[in-house]
Design a protein around this motif. Sequence first.
Motif, PDB file in Angstrom:
ATOM      1  N   ARG A   1      10.939  -3.238  12.020  1.00 33.31           N
ATOM      2  CA  ARG A   1      10.993  -2.318  10.884  1.00 33.31           C
ATOM      3  C   ARG A   1      12.382  -2.188  10.252  1.00 33.31           C
ATOM      4  O   ARG A   1      12.580  -1.401   9.340  1.00 33.31           O
TER       5      ARG A   1
ATOM      6  N   GLU B   1      10.599   3.308  -1.565  1.00 34.30           N
ATOM      7  CA  GLU B   1       9.284   2.873  -2.025  1.00 34.30           C
ATOM      8  C   GLU B   1       8.251   2.991  -0.913  1.00 34.30           C
ATOM      9  O   GLU B   1       7.102   3.409  -1.145  1.00 34.30           O
ATOM     10  N   ASN B   2       8.650   2.629   0.296  1.00 34.48           N
ATOM     11  CA  ASN B   2       7.735   2.732   1.425  1.00 34.48           C
ATOM     12  C   ASN B   2       7.428   4.204   1.728  1.00 34.48           C
ATOM     13  O   ASN B   2       6.296   4.563   2.069  1.00 34.48           O
TER      14      ASN B   2
ATOM     15  N   GLN C   1       4.684   5.775  -0.545  1.00 33.94           N
ATOM     16  CA  GLN C   1       3.346   5.192  -0.553  1.00 33.94           C
ATOM     17  C   GLN C   1       2.420   5.935   0.411  1.00 33.94           C
ATOM     18  O   GLN C   1       2.812   6.268   1.530  1.00 33.94           O
TER      19      GLN C   1
ATOM     20  N   HIS D   1      12.456   7.859   8.074  1.00 36.04           N
ATOM     21  CA  HIS D   1      13.102   6.586   7.748  1.00 36.04           C
ATOM     22  C   HIS D   1      14.564   6.692   8.175  1.00 36.04           C
ATOM     23  O   HIS D   1      15.208   7.721   7.943  1.00 36.04           O
TER      24      HIS D   1
ATOM     25  N   THR E   1      10.637   3.079   8.101  1.00 36.96           N
ATOM     26  CA  THR E   1      11.386   1.831   8.246  1.00 36.96           C
ATOM     27  C   THR E   1      12.858   2.187   8.461  1.00 36.96           C
ATOM     28  O   THR E   1      13.233   3.360   8.455  1.00 36.96           O
TER      29      THR E   1
ATOM     30  N   ARG F   1       2.963   6.460   5.155  1.00 38.66           N
ATOM     31  CA  ARG F   1       3.168   5.247   5.932  1.00 38.66           C
ATOM     32  C   ARG F   1       4.261   5.486   6.975  1.00 38.66           C
ATOM     33  O   ARG F   1       5.114   6.352   6.802  1.00 38.66           O
TER      34      ARG F   1
END
Length: 380
Positions: free
Chosen positions: A244, A61-62, A65, A207, A82, A79
């Motif tokens: 994070r 989801e991050n 975005q 990520h 994480t 973004r």
Amino acid sequence: MAGTKTTPEEIPLRSDPAKRLRDLLGPKTRKHVDLMEKVKAHYVTTDRDERLKTEIEVMIENAVQRLDPSRPYGADNRREGTAVAIVAESGAGKTSAMRHYLKNNPFFPNYGNPDGGCPLITVGVKSPCNLRNLGMGTLRAAGYLARTEKRESEAWPMAAYQMQDQEILFVAYEEAQRIIQQANRTERGKVIETLAGLMTDTVWPLHLILSGLPRLKALFQDSFLEDAKPDSPERKAHITLKRRTRFVEFAPIDLKADRKDIDSGIEEYAKLGGVSLKLLKEGEMRARLSHAAAYQFGLFWDLTTLAIDACLRSGRKEVELDDYADGYATRTMEPVELNPFAVDHWNAIDTSIIQRHPEDQIDTKPRGKRSKPERRRGDD
């Protein structure tokens, strides 16, 4: 005949070497291999799979975005990354859980195929873990086939370019606890800065999934960088990494709390193997198996798979205690007096040897009289 040309259709294709060997097996052996292949590939789902799925999908989801919703998607409108840390003892089934999650997952199509366009790659962290080795592992996992080792200063820029070129958004580092084994203070700092830098890169943020043994948690403790100054780049990078990262921990077996999952798993393996596992209906046998597996789910089912294999090789359809004894001996090379399936004092035996990791220091302390592992039944 000399001078005769061979057309491309007449040239035999070079198949996988394991496939060539399999084709040479006799019918009976082939049938057994086909069956055990399915049994070994089976995975028993538990609630931890849902927790893992939730955490990774929060990360997804991050990743989707945009920084500025009014602008189109692009590398400069994402973004920062994480991380998810998967922490569990050896034999808990961390790798199997990830494979199960990734299998036929629409978010990660063609996982494992270097030409499949999957946005996730997996890197096995090697020991000793220094920044150069980690960089080369990342570069190769991203599809760069290099015979020669690159310098540290070359490996990471090349890896960053390769991951952007292949549109990779997620990197999973397996056996990440090996980062902790790096005693060199400078190397530790460089690894931390690099991991944080991958997530905060302004050109292509990534990520991360870090999986490893419980000592991986030390990576996120202030003491990992010892005397690093509060305002130093490495300390700031460490704070970024900690902030994070979300955690998923796999707990050891609790026979009472996990009874439903164990019951389901027993039925699934019995059906797949075409055998009876009624001995696992007994509470003492479950306790004995859990102890032998060092209370780890992955090893619990690994030993069951070995027992099914031993049973079928003996021409029987009901798994016996001796089958588990044979499987444990095969897996650990322990003598009969240290085999929890062969003695009455099974709960007094230290079974941690079944978790021994390749990079662990060899235990030189005597564990009892060493002898050739014994099978419990005759050689007939």
